[in-house]
Design a protein around this motif. Structure first.
Motif, PDB file in Angstrom:
ATOM      1  N   UNK A  25      -9.502 -24.435 -20.759  1.00 55.45           N
ATOM      2  CA  UNK A  25      -9.186 -24.573 -19.334  1.00 55.45           C
ATOM      3  C   UNK A  25      -7.807 -23.988 -19.045  1.00 55.45           C
ATOM      4  N   UNK A  26      -6.881 -24.264 -19.955  1.00 58.71           N
ATOM      5  CA  UNK A  26      -5.497 -23.816 -19.777  1.00 58.71           C
ATOM      6  C   UNK A  26      -5.392 -22.289 -19.881  1.00 58.71           C
ATOM      7  N   UNK A  27      -6.325 -21.707 -20.625  1.00 60.81           N
ATOM      8  CA  UNK A  27      -6.246 -20.279 -20.929  1.00 60.81           C
ATOM      9  C   UNK A  27      -5.985 -19.396 -19.723  1.00 60.81           C
ATOM     10  N   UNK A  28      -6.678 -19.648 -18.621  1.00 66.69           N
ATOM     11  CA  UNK A  28      -6.540 -18.800 -17.429  1.00 66.69           C
ATOM     12  C   UNK A  28      -5.160 -18.862 -16.812  1.00 66.69           C
ATOM     13  N   UNK A  29      -4.427 -19.935 -17.076  1.00 66.95           N
ATOM     14  CA  UNK A  29      -3.078 -20.085 -16.519  1.00 66.95           C
ATOM     15  C   UNK A  29      -2.033 -19.527 -17.484  1.00 66.95           C
ATOM     16  N   UNK A  30      -2.456 -19.281 -18.724  1.00 76.02           N
ATOM     17  CA  UNK A  30      -1.489 -18.958 -19.772  1.00 76.02           C
ATOM     18  C   UNK A  30      -1.377 -17.457 -20.033  1.00 76.02           C
ATOM     19  N   UNK A  31      -2.188 -16.683 -19.318  1.00 75.66           N
ATOM     20  CA  UNK A  31      -2.132 -15.224 -19.499  1.00 75.66           C
ATOM     21  C   UNK A  31      -2.051 -14.576 -18.124  1.00 75.66           C
ATOM     22  N   UNK A  32      -1.345 -13.458 -18.029  1.00 79.52           N
ATOM     23  CA  UNK A  32      -1.155 -12.864 -16.698  1.00 79.52           C
ATOM     24  C   UNK A  32      -2.297 -11.913 -16.353  1.00 79.52           C
ATOM     25  N   UNK A  33      -2.256 -11.395 -15.133  1.00 75.85           N
ATOM     26  CA  UNK A  33      -3.329 -10.551 -14.616  1.00 75.85           C
ATOM     27  C   UNK A  33      -3.527  -9.306 -15.484  1.00 75.85           C
ATOM     28  N   UNK A  34      -2.418  -8.784 -16.038  1.00 77.22           N
ATOM     29  CA  UNK A  34      -2.524  -7.551 -16.817  1.00 77.22           C
ATOM     30  C   UNK A  34      -3.024  -7.822 -18.238  1.00 77.22           C
ATOM     31  N   UNK A  35      -2.921  -9.072 -18.697  1.00 75.41           N
ATOM     32  CA  UNK A  35      -3.280  -9.381 -20.077  1.00 75.41           C
ATOM     33  C   UNK A  35      -2.157  -9.055 -21.039  1.00 75.41           C
ATOM     34  N   UNK A  36      -1.007  -8.663 -20.505  1.00 77.03           N
ATOM     35  CA  UNK A  36       0.111  -8.269 -21.361  1.00 77.03           C
ATOM     36  C   UNK A  36       0.942  -9.475 -21.800  1.00 77.03           C
ATOM     37  N   UNK A  37       1.021 -10.494 -20.933  1.00 73.23           N
ATOM     38  CA  UNK A  37       1.903 -11.630 -21.184  1.00 73.23           C
ATOM     39  C   UNK A  37       1.081 -12.896 -21.352  1.00 73.23           C
TER      40      UNK A  37
END
Ligand SMILES: Cc1cc2nc3c(=O)[nH]c(=O)nc-3n(C[C@H](O)[C@H](O)[C@H](O)COP(=O)(O)OP(=O)(O)OC[C@H]3O[C@@H](n4cnc5c(N)ncnc54)[C@H](O)[C@@H]3O)c2cc1C
Length: 488
Positions: A48-60
């Motif tokens: 669940x947390x995953x979507x909040x833990x990575x940015x839109x670009x997938x870089x961070x």
């Protein structure tokens, strides 16, 4: 939005002192936050947390302690107070569409998702403003005011997800800056929670209200490092009755700059107003078409494209005026003009879908693009694009540069692919130094985030940076609000 009673907010805080104490005493931190926002809104499950833990670009990406989703300003204040007491960093997060890693949690931090702050107030026709909770997506705010015949002066392709709080925190630009200015110009009031949990609120919408430092303006563009924006009073403008869009083939980036310079006075002299002037180039268009399946916009390809939009009243002959102005303007190689909504939207797609097309190309290549958002004096755009291409290709022969941007502001989005991840920092350095040497800024509208921290000195003097650090130290002495953003 109804005005919250400050005493009530303080009351909430007092009630939650126990929660703060719990964190301090190292009782299960997630449990303490749960007491404030409820179990359903304290997220710790990795999937669940995953979507909040990575940015839109997938870089961070980061490993948060728990994602917390407060429902109102009181809960935001309580969470910030509790985290401050426990020394836990807080990372404000809106729609998570930022492109510089600013909303991504540092390890062990609490990402504070503001999306549940979704109140919408009526348009006050006297002040031409409307209040929104920080978590309202831009597109919803646009629909909300459109119902009464108004529009918001900011628009951008991430409108369905980017929130009002995020727009304010980044001082977002977008596609209407030529007409209405940046987000800063649309803000008539702000409510925010500071690093110590106190609430500052100036939401009256008074057009003249000068009493010392303008804290609201200080928060705009501060990228969550000085306070958590919880509500915003936005200016609105009367909705345009008619719109016309033209996609113009140009000989080069510099040619597009010249076409816009020639076109603008002609449009100023006619009916309607110029509200957008966007640019992209041939290889970016090819990528967008490959990604989306869109057909060719013009019979022949052109090295660069200018997209302009004009708006006007119900009787304005906008498409005709736009076509006539284009015919009279030197450098126009071909153009298509549309005023019917579906055709206009189709032309905008060529520009707006660049970001996702390049992201998809990054996925295909196995590494997200290095995204650099810069601004330059418009006259330098052409030469600097040539220089950037030159320095990149000599240092990294496999590098691919996709670029597009908001032409009137000299705002370029430079996206570099095909560089070995080990060389990304050096490639960024090359590009940003080339821009700075030409009198440009390394940060136009996306912010600094975590991505550009090493380069802020290229665009701000030591004295400016010292003053910024002093402000940060004064408002957030423990550096718990979005650590690592703006400053190292
Ligand atoms: C397809 C696409 C197109 C885009 N086009 C544009 C464009 O044309 N112009 C432009 O300027 N940007 C553009 N962006 C970037 C992005 O949409 C903007 O930066 C937007 O303002 C971010 O809003 P958000 O709610 O997603 O913020 P987030 O990504 O969640 O956060 C961005 C920053 O603001 C902080 N923040 C968020 N909410 C708050 C809050 N309530 N209080 C305090 N700090 C907060 C975060 O900590 C972070 O530092 C685009 C992005 C995408 C994916």
């Amino acid at each position: 939005m109804p005005d919250a009673d400050p005493a009530a907010i303080r009351g909430d805080l007092t009630e939650n002192v126990d929660a703060a104490q719990a964190l301090t005493e190292n009782v299960d931190a997630a449990q303490a936050l749960t007491e404030i926002v409820g179990a359903a809104h304290t997220l710790t499950e990795p999937d669940v947390v995953g979507g909040y833990a990575v940015d839109w670009t997938g870089r961070w990406r980061g490993a948060p302690l728990a994602v917390v989703r407060p429902a109102d300003t009181g809960q935001v204040a309580a969470v910030v107070t509790a985290c401050a007491a426990a020394g836990v960093p807080v990372v404000p997060q809106g729609g998570n569409t930022g492109l510089v890693g600013g909303a991504v949690p540092v390890d062990g931090s609490v990402p504070l998702s503001l999306r549940r702050l979704d109140s919408r107030g009526p348009v006050d026709a006297a002040t031409r403003t409307a209040a929104f909770g920080a978590g309202v997506p831009l597109a919803e705010a646009q629909r909300h005011v459109a119902a009464d015949g108004w529009e918001i002066g900011v628009d951008l392709a991430a409108r369905d997800t980017a929130t009002i709080g995020g727009l304010v925190a980044t001082n977002a630009g977008g596609e209407r800056v030529i007409r209405h200015g940046l987000t800063r110009g649309q803000v008539a009031g702000i409510e925010a929670v500071l690093a110590d949990g106190s609430v500052v609120r100036r939401m009256t919408g008074l057009l003249k209200d000068n009493v010392g430092y303008d804290l609201g303006q200080l928060l705009i563009g501060s990228e969550g490092t000085l306070g958590v924006v919880t509500a915003v009073r936005l200016r609105v403008v009367p909705a345009a009755a008619r719109r016309a869009v033209a996609l113009v083939g140009c000989g080069s980036v510099a040619g597009a700059v010249d076409v816009l310079a020639g076109l603008r006075p002609r449009l100023d002299a006619g009916p309607g107003e110029l509200v957008a002037a966007e640019m992209f180039v041939d290889d970016g268009l090819a990528l967008v078409r490959e990604h989306t399946g869109l057909g060719a916009p013009l019979p022949d390809p052109h090295p660069a494209y200018l997209l302009v939009e004009t708006t006007g009243g119900p009787d304005d002959a906008l498409p005709e005026a736009l076509a006539e102005a284009l015919e009279a303007t030197e450098g126009v190689r071909d153009a298509v003009v549309a005023d019917e909504p579906a055709r206009r939207a189709a032309l905008w797609e060529y520009r707006e879908r660049h970001t996702e097309a390049v992201a998809a190309d990054g996925t295909r290549r196995g590494a997200p693009p290095v995204k650099l958002d810069v601004s330059l004096p418009p006259a330098s755009l052409g030469p600097v694009v040539d220089d950037v291409r030159g320095v990149l290709s000599s240092a990294y022969p496999d590098a691919v540069l996709y670029l597009w941007g908001h032409l009137a502001e000299g705002n370029l989005h430079l996206n570099v692919l095909g560089v070995d991840p080990a060389d990304e920092r050096a490639a960024t350095d090359l590009v940003l130094r080339t821009v700075a040497a030409a009198g440009g800024s390394i940060g136009a509208e996306h912010g600094i985030g975590r991505a550009k921290v090493p380069w802020v000195g290229l665009s701000r003097s030591p004295a400016e940076l010292a003053a910024m650090r002093a402000v940060k130290s004064a408002l957030d002495p423990a550096r718990l609000l979005n650590p690592g953003v703006l400053f190292d």
